[in-house]
Scaffold this motif. Structure first.
Motif, PDB file in Angstrom:
ATOM      1  N   ASP A   1     -31.987  -3.576 -26.522  1.00 19.51           N
ATOM      2  CA  ASP A   1     -33.423  -2.762 -25.938  1.00 19.51           C
ATOM      3  C   ASP A   1     -34.514  -3.458 -26.265  1.00 19.51           C
ATOM      4  OD1 ASP A   1     -34.280  -0.314 -24.885  1.00 19.51           O
ATOM      5  OD2 ASP A   1     -35.033  -0.138 -27.088  1.00 19.51           O
ATOM      6  N   ARG A   2     -34.578  -4.460 -27.337  1.00 17.91           N
ATOM      7  CA  ARG A   2     -35.850  -5.160 -27.609  1.00 17.91           C
ATOM      8  C   ARG A   2     -35.535  -6.755 -26.814  1.00 17.91           C
ATOM      9  NH1 ARG A   2     -36.523  -4.489 -34.154  1.00 17.91           N
ATOM     10  NH2 ARG A   2     -36.240  -2.278 -34.308  1.00 17.91           N
ATOM     11  N   GLY A   3     -34.862  -6.802 -26.007  1.00 16.55           N
ATOM     12  CA  GLY A   3     -34.757  -7.830 -25.054  1.00 16.55           C
ATOM     13  C   GLY A   3     -33.652  -8.975 -25.678  1.00 16.55           C
ATOM     14  N   ALA A   4     -33.235  -8.831 -26.756  1.00 13.94           N
ATOM     15  CA  ALA A   4     -32.508 -10.068 -27.453  1.00 13.94           C
ATOM     16  C   ALA A   4     -31.010 -10.036 -26.668  1.00 13.94           C
ATOM     17  CB  ALA A   4     -32.062  -9.686 -28.768  1.00 13.94           C
ATOM     18  N   ASP A   5     -30.846 -11.613 -26.441  1.00 11.59           N
ATOM     19  CA  ASP A   5     -29.431 -11.752 -25.925  1.00 11.59           C
ATOM     20  C   ASP A   5     -28.374 -11.769 -27.130  1.00 11.59           C
ATOM     21  OD1 ASP A   5     -30.192 -12.434 -23.496  1.00 11.59           O
ATOM     22  OD2 ASP A   5     -30.779 -14.533 -23.952  1.00 11.59           O
ATOM     23  N   LEU A   6     -27.084 -11.461 -26.858  1.00 11.76           N
ATOM     24  CA  LEU A   6     -26.159 -11.281 -27.890  1.00 11.76           C
ATOM     25  C   LEU A   6     -24.887 -11.911 -27.755  1.00 11.76           C
ATOM     26  CD1 LEU A   6     -26.573  -7.270 -27.340  1.00 11.76           C
ATOM     27  CD2 LEU A   6     -27.463  -8.674 -29.183  1.00 11.76           C
ATOM     28  N   VAL A   7     -24.432 -12.174 -28.855  1.00 12.29           N
ATOM     29  CA  VAL A   7     -22.862 -12.547 -29.028  1.00 12.29           C
ATOM     30  C   VAL A   7     -22.288 -11.551 -29.934  1.00 12.29           C
ATOM     31  CG1 VAL A   7     -21.355 -14.271 -29.872  1.00 12.29           C
ATOM     32  CG2 VAL A   7     -23.519 -15.136 -29.141  1.00 12.29           C
ATOM     33  N   LEU A   8     -21.133 -10.874 -29.280  1.00 11.29           N
ATOM     34  CA  LEU A   8     -20.433  -9.948 -29.905  1.00 11.29           C
ATOM     35  C   LEU A   8     -19.157 -10.238 -30.287  1.00 11.29           C
ATOM     36  CD1 LEU A   8     -21.214  -6.982 -27.223  1.00 11.29           C
ATOM     37  CD2 LEU A   8     -22.511  -7.705 -29.257  1.00 11.29           C
ATOM     38  N   VAL A   9     -18.826  -9.915 -31.678  1.00  7.10           N
ATOM     39  CA  VAL A   9     -17.563 -10.502 -32.214  1.00  7.10           C
ATOM     40  C   VAL A   9     -17.032  -9.336 -32.778  1.00  7.10           C
ATOM     41  CG1 VAL A   9     -16.699 -11.908 -33.829  1.00  7.10           C
ATOM     42  CG2 VAL A   9     -18.677 -12.571 -33.005  1.00  7.10           C
ATOM     43  N   ALA A  10     -15.720  -9.161 -32.413  1.00  6.88           N
ATOM     44  CA  ALA A  10     -14.914  -7.941 -32.914  1.00  6.88           C
ATOM     45  C   ALA A  10     -13.306  -8.362 -32.614  1.00  6.88           C
ATOM     46  CB  ALA A  10     -15.120  -6.572 -32.549  1.00  6.88           C
ATOM     47  N   ARG A  11     -12.172  -7.548 -32.961  1.00  7.68           N
ATOM     48  CA  ARG A  11     -11.027  -7.849 -32.605  1.00  7.68           C
ATOM     49  C   ARG A  11     -10.645  -7.112 -31.315  1.00  7.68           C
ATOM     50  NH1 ARG A  11      -7.189  -5.424 -37.300  1.00  7.68           N
ATOM     51  NH2 ARG A  11      -8.936  -3.737 -36.795  1.00  7.68           N
ATOM     52  N   SER A  12     -11.218  -6.288 -30.943  1.00  9.27           N
ATOM     53  CA  SER A  12     -10.734  -5.399 -29.789  1.00  9.27           C
ATOM     54  C   SER A  12     -11.515  -6.014 -28.489  1.00  9.27           C
ATOM     55  CB  SER A  12     -11.179  -4.033 -29.889  1.00  9.27           C
ATOM     56  OG  SER A  12     -10.813  -3.311 -28.698  1.00  9.27           O
ATOM     57  N   GLU A  13     -10.890  -6.995 -27.547  1.00  7.70           N
ATOM     58  CA  GLU A  13     -11.449  -7.308 -26.695  1.00  7.70           C
ATOM     59  C   GLU A  13     -11.993  -6.258 -25.496  1.00  7.70           C
ATOM     60  OE1 GLU A  13     -10.912 -10.816 -23.156  1.00  7.70           O
ATOM     61  OE2 GLU A  13      -9.256 -10.327 -24.424  1.00  7.70           O
ATOM     62  N   ASP A  14     -11.234  -5.300 -25.348  1.00 10.66           N
ATOM     63  CA  ASP A  14     -11.598  -4.263 -24.354  1.00 10.66           C
ATOM     64  C   ASP A  14     -12.678  -3.662 -24.804  1.00 10.66           C
ATOM     65  OD1 ASP A  14      -9.209  -4.961 -22.813  1.00 10.66           O
ATOM     66  OD2 ASP A  14      -8.042  -3.241 -23.633  1.00 10.66           O
ATOM     67  N   ALA A  15     -12.901  -3.389 -25.699  1.00  9.11           N
ATOM     68  CA  ALA A  15     -14.074  -2.322 -26.448  1.00  9.11           C
ATOM     69  C   ALA A  15     -15.204  -3.476 -26.288  1.00  9.11           C
ATOM     70  CB  ALA A  15     -13.890  -2.036 -27.628  1.00  9.11           C
ATOM     71  N   LEU A  16     -15.134  -4.682 -26.691  1.00 13.74           N
ATOM     72  CA  LEU A  16     -16.375  -5.647 -26.510  1.00 13.74           C
ATOM     73  C   LEU A  16     -16.613  -5.886 -25.145  1.00 13.74           C
ATOM     74  CD1 LEU A  16     -15.402  -8.671 -29.086  1.00 13.74           C
ATOM     75  CD2 LEU A  16     -17.057  -6.598 -29.233  1.00 13.74           C
ATOM     76  N   GLN A  17     -15.652  -5.865 -24.192  1.00 15.49           N
ATOM     77  CA  GLN A  17     -16.136  -6.066 -22.732  1.00 15.49           C
ATOM     78  C   GLN A  17     -16.834  -4.770 -22.276  1.00 15.49           C
ATOM     79  OE1 GLN A  17     -16.017  -8.962 -21.458  1.00 15.49           O
ATOM     80  NE2 GLN A  17     -14.399 -10.389 -22.143  1.00 15.49           N
TER      81      GLN A  17
END
Length: 253
Positions: free
Chosen positions: A23-39
């Protein structure tokens, strides 16, 4: 635009960090075990905020997975400006009854992985600037089995690192909430009113994340969201350790 890497980003506080930063305009790298939830989260944030979102599937209890995340943080060609160490899980408080393999995994996720990711981030951020937020807990101020011990380490290390590396333009903040309405508790089949904890002690995830981001922006080393939990921590210092240990057996702060 700045880029933030968030561990444990698929749900709970991690997902809320992702939403507020997007919401503040930052690009993101999302890390977790669950690929479906991340996608699914990545697609939501791209569509609603137009930011770039990278998905990195990793189990932070596995050394080779931590190495991959550390390598991404150290990539000078695609620098990380904010690291949020949020990944974690809970175990029953009875250490002697738990499987030792589970306790070792718990230690790796809560202490070893944040330490290694902070090491990578500091190497990349020193001189350039950056921020690190370590999601700890008020449990780190109270004796509560290995979860408390892990969070106490994270708080102590964050406090030291913030003072040590401020001269290099890097701030390190330990965010120490109490009970928060997230999937952390629901995954164990627990929720408000089910752990012997009054409802007024539960916090909302958006509030906790806002407090963490504000504290990091101000360069604070430790932040305890809400006056009620500041009072809990202050009170714990005034009563005998044996009493706080007995009280702390209730719930999973």
């Amino acid at each position: 635009m700045p880029t933030a890497l968030i561990t444990g980003a698929s749900a709970g506080l991690g997902a809320e960090f992702a939403r507020q930063l997007a919401d503040r305009g930052a690009d993101l790298v999302l890390v977790a075990r669950s690929e479906d939830a991340l996608q699914a989260l990545a697609a939501e944030l791209r569509a609603s905020h137009g930011v770039a979102v990278e998905v990195l599937v990793a189990d932070l209890a596995e050394e080779q997975h931590v190495d991959r995340v550390a390598q991404r943080i150290a990539d000078a060609g695609h620098p990380i400006d904010l690291l949020v160490n949020n990944a974690g899980f809970g175990l029953p408080l009875h250490f002697a009854d738990n499987e030792i393999a589970d306790e070792v995994r718990h230690l790796r996720v809560h202490v070893e992985a944040p330490m290694r990711l902070m090491h990578a981030a500091l190497g990349a951020m020193r001189g350039r600037g950056g921020r690190i937020i370590n999601v700890a807990s008020v449990a780190g101020f109270i004796s509560r089995s290995t979860y408390s011990a892990c969070k106490a380490w994270l708080i102590g290390f964050s406090r030291w690192a913030n003072g040590e590396y401020a001269v290099d333009g890097v701030t390190v903040t330990a965010l120490c909430p109490g009970f928060v309405h997230t999937t952390f508790h629901s995954r164990m089949g627990l929720g408000a009113g089910q752990e012997g904890v009054p409802r007024f002690l539960w916090l909302d995830a958006p509030f906790v994340v806002r407090q963490g981001l504000r504290a990091a922006a101000r360069g604070r080393s430790v932040v305890i969201p809400s006056l009620r939990y500041k009072a809990v921590v202050a009170g714990s210092r005034l009563v005998p350790r044996a009493l706080t240990t007995r009280i702390a057996r209730r719930g999973r702060m």
